[in-house]
Design an enzyme around this catalytic site. Sequence first.
Site, mmCIF file in Angstrom:
data_model
loop_
_atom_site.group_PDB
_atom_site.id
_atom_site.type_symbol
_atom_site.label_atom_id
_atom_site.label_comp_id
_atom_site.label_asym_id
_atom_site.label_seq_id
_atom_site.Cartn_x
_atom_site.Cartn_y
_atom_site.Cartn_z
ATOM 1 N N ASP A 192 0.781 -1.277 -0.028
ATOM 2 C CA ASP A 192 0.026 -0.026 -0.047
ATOM 3 C C ASP A 192 0.942 1.115 -0.048
ATOM 4 O OD1 ASP A 192 -1.909 1.804 -0.048
ATOM 5 O OD2 ASP A 192 -3.232 1.136 1.869
HETATM 6 C C1 BGC Z 1 -4.914 3.517 0.234
HETATM 7 C C2 BGC Z 1 -4.845 2.371 -1.129
HETATM 8 C C3 BGC Z 1 -4.918 3.350 -2.176
HETATM 9 C C4 BGC Z 1 -3.516 4.000 -2.281
HETATM 10 C C5 BGC Z 1 -3.043 4.569 -3.464
HETATM 11 C C6 BGC Z 1 -3.692 4.129 0.254
HETATM 12 O O1 BGC Z 1 -3.656 5.392 0.907
HETATM 13 O O2 BGC Z 1 -5.029 2.798 1.338
HETATM 14 O O3 BGC Z 1 -6.218 2.001 -1.017
HETATM 15 O O4 BGC Z 1 -4.843 2.361 -3.551
HETATM 16 O O5 BGC Z 1 -3.490 4.798 -1.033
HETATM 17 O O6 BGC Z 1 -3.782 5.747 -3.614
#
Ligand code: BGC
Length: 769
Positions: free
Chosen positions: A244
């Site tokens: 993530d």
């Molecule tokens: C989120 C993800 C997301 C990623 C990219 C993170 O803060 O938890 O779900 O895909 O950011 O934006």
Amino acid sequence: MDNASGDDTPVGTGPVAGTPVDGTLGLDTKTTLLSGRDLWSTEHCEDAGIPSLVLCDGPHGVRRQLSEADHLGIHRSEPATCFPPAVALASSWDPELLRRLGEALGREARSQGVDVLLGPGVNIKRSPLCGRNFEYFSEDPYLSGVLGAAHVNGVQSQGVGSSVKHFAANNQETDRMRVSADVDERTLREIYFPAFERIVTEARPATVMCSYNKVNGVYASENRRLLTQVLREEWGFDGLVVSDWGAVSDRVAALAAGLDLEMPGNGGGTDAEIAAAVREGRLEEAVVDTALERLRALARRVRAEADAVTVDHEEQHMLAREIAADSLVLLKNQDGALPLAAAGGVALIGEFARTLRYQGGGSSHVNATRVDSVLDELRAQLPDVEIEFAQGYDITGEADTRLLREEAVALAERSGTAVLVIGLREADESEGFDREHLELPADQVELVRAVAAAARRTVVVLLNGGVVSLEGWHDDVDAVVEAWLPGQAGGGAVADVLTGRVNPSGHLAETIPFRLQDTPSYLNFPGEQGHVRYGEGVMVGYRYYETADVPVRYPFGHGLSYTAFEQSDFRVSATGADSATASVTVTNTGDRFGKHVVQVYVTSPKRPVTSPARELRGFAKVALAPGESTVVEIALDRRAFAFWDITRDDWTVAGGRYDVQLGENASDIVASAPLDLAGDQLAKPLTLDSTVEEWFGHPASGPALMEAMAAGMTEEQAAAAAENQDAMRMVASMPMRQFLGFLPVPIPDEFLEQLMEMSRAPLATAVGS
Ligand code: BGC
């Protein structure tokens, strides 16, 4: 194609087929490829045959940022269709619809040069308070997995990769980047893993995204058990694991655990850490090569058919509307209050009726191509109805709420039928924080009560990403439509259902409780001092309410229709030792076309583990014209009857009588059929620490022991033992080691050894009826 970092390296282009990753690349070049070039793209290396790839949010729309970039939904992205978020999609209970959605998303992703779409999010809704529940499907792992797999199949059919997220146990936003989700093994296997497992094994996603949190004390990003043992070795995942955004705390540990790609890029700092670890002998270079090989395979896979794709935004919008309409849940419809009459007057009340609340905040926030309002769409569909609008409440916090309420009440009195569109404001729920309560804004509750007292009929349409309490006003109104966050075409979809142009067919994918205090995780959410204890175990959502007999406002699976369905001739037959088929005839007995969801639950016999009262094990959505009938068959595989046995570290089917149930929802069972399964003939190997009950109960060694003991006893001793059953109960839990000291006739050690040896031999498996 432009790229977010502004340099001139082509994003998403470059050689795909090329030399394999081998010793010809320098270590520093290789490590550079294992973290992003910037926020949304990866590094490229022509020599290694690895092009730069673009990864973008999000589950229900493409969030492609070409200028100012961020992963919190702050800066704008390129216009894209905002489809309904997962909370709405799941209520459709329609995998085919999810597949079509995935195809549309995949097309749009390709048209914007996106190689991997970051979604779907399939984390379980452990508490209704989780700020990201709008991005997740359900409180039930089976429903989440089936829908998630359909989503992935759709997206990937367009040559775009999916990133199933967030693996694992990411069920809250509070302290999400550090908290340790402390979950026992059976609960992980039965509740928090199955959606991921199904998607990995059935839809082969190109990537899996690890979560921010720790799982039982170890960051998901560094969790070898999760990322390698379970995901790859057990489930056969052959794609790429991506972090993530910002989830990596120790890059070397993460790579060793199985995290291939770190996103976003961080200026090369962690690449150097990997290189240093290899040079110092702390990490094998082969680990780097394996991750690179996976990156290369991903590029090969998603870029295979890349070519120019154009998207018809009008068509996408119409699909978004169809999906939203099929996702709306008609919760209550007293005396046929809905659909609305085609003549007369309607007071349409509520700011959200003209300013639609249609998606949630955070990384999934899409820059919609257009947004339809309920007000315009309802007026367009009911030209002969005088539809007057009153704002009713304010979402800016600046207006005089009393005045707005009084205006709305006066309008409701004049019009007869009032339609109130209410819900949570964008600031009430979002990624990044959890809610603290389930209440709607107080001024809206007051408004509903005042309008309901003044109008002849009151219909409430709800717009919210997380479940809200309906208490304090539910009984005052005639009809309630839960529209969730319905995406950019939600205004038209709500109008379609209110007018009857679409017959509602959505069903709840999560329970609506009476009180927050009734929810199973109430005492353990969101945790404290860095830990959140999943104390309710497998008793999540309806599993808990049905087992503990806790009343709820609306159960999981509930949803009404404007037509009526009859379900008859429910049958179940075994198809093997641990599988069966259920079938039922469904008839549309009403006077309009409609869709019905067949829901099959299973109740287990006595097992060595505490089991939920029932669990959803199969479902199907069928469309029927008035008077039409169809036979629906639902296959129940081994997993429908299995529990995770921590003593064997495997799935086990207990032998005995199961009850296969047909439910209108999780609490209203309309038919059931018994099913006798032989189950797994597994007996644990005996040791001197096994109990007397285990020794006597063992199918092979038990009878031999009993025979030997009986043979060694005098007649009086045998009669005394037969009479003294209470004493037998008392010693049942005594380990054999202790029990031996109480025996009137000693058992020779060699014989015990023989029995233990016998207990280690495999047993034959019987076939169930
Ligand atoms: C989120 C993800 C997301 C990623 C990219 C993170 O803060 O938890 O779900 O895909 O950011 O934006």
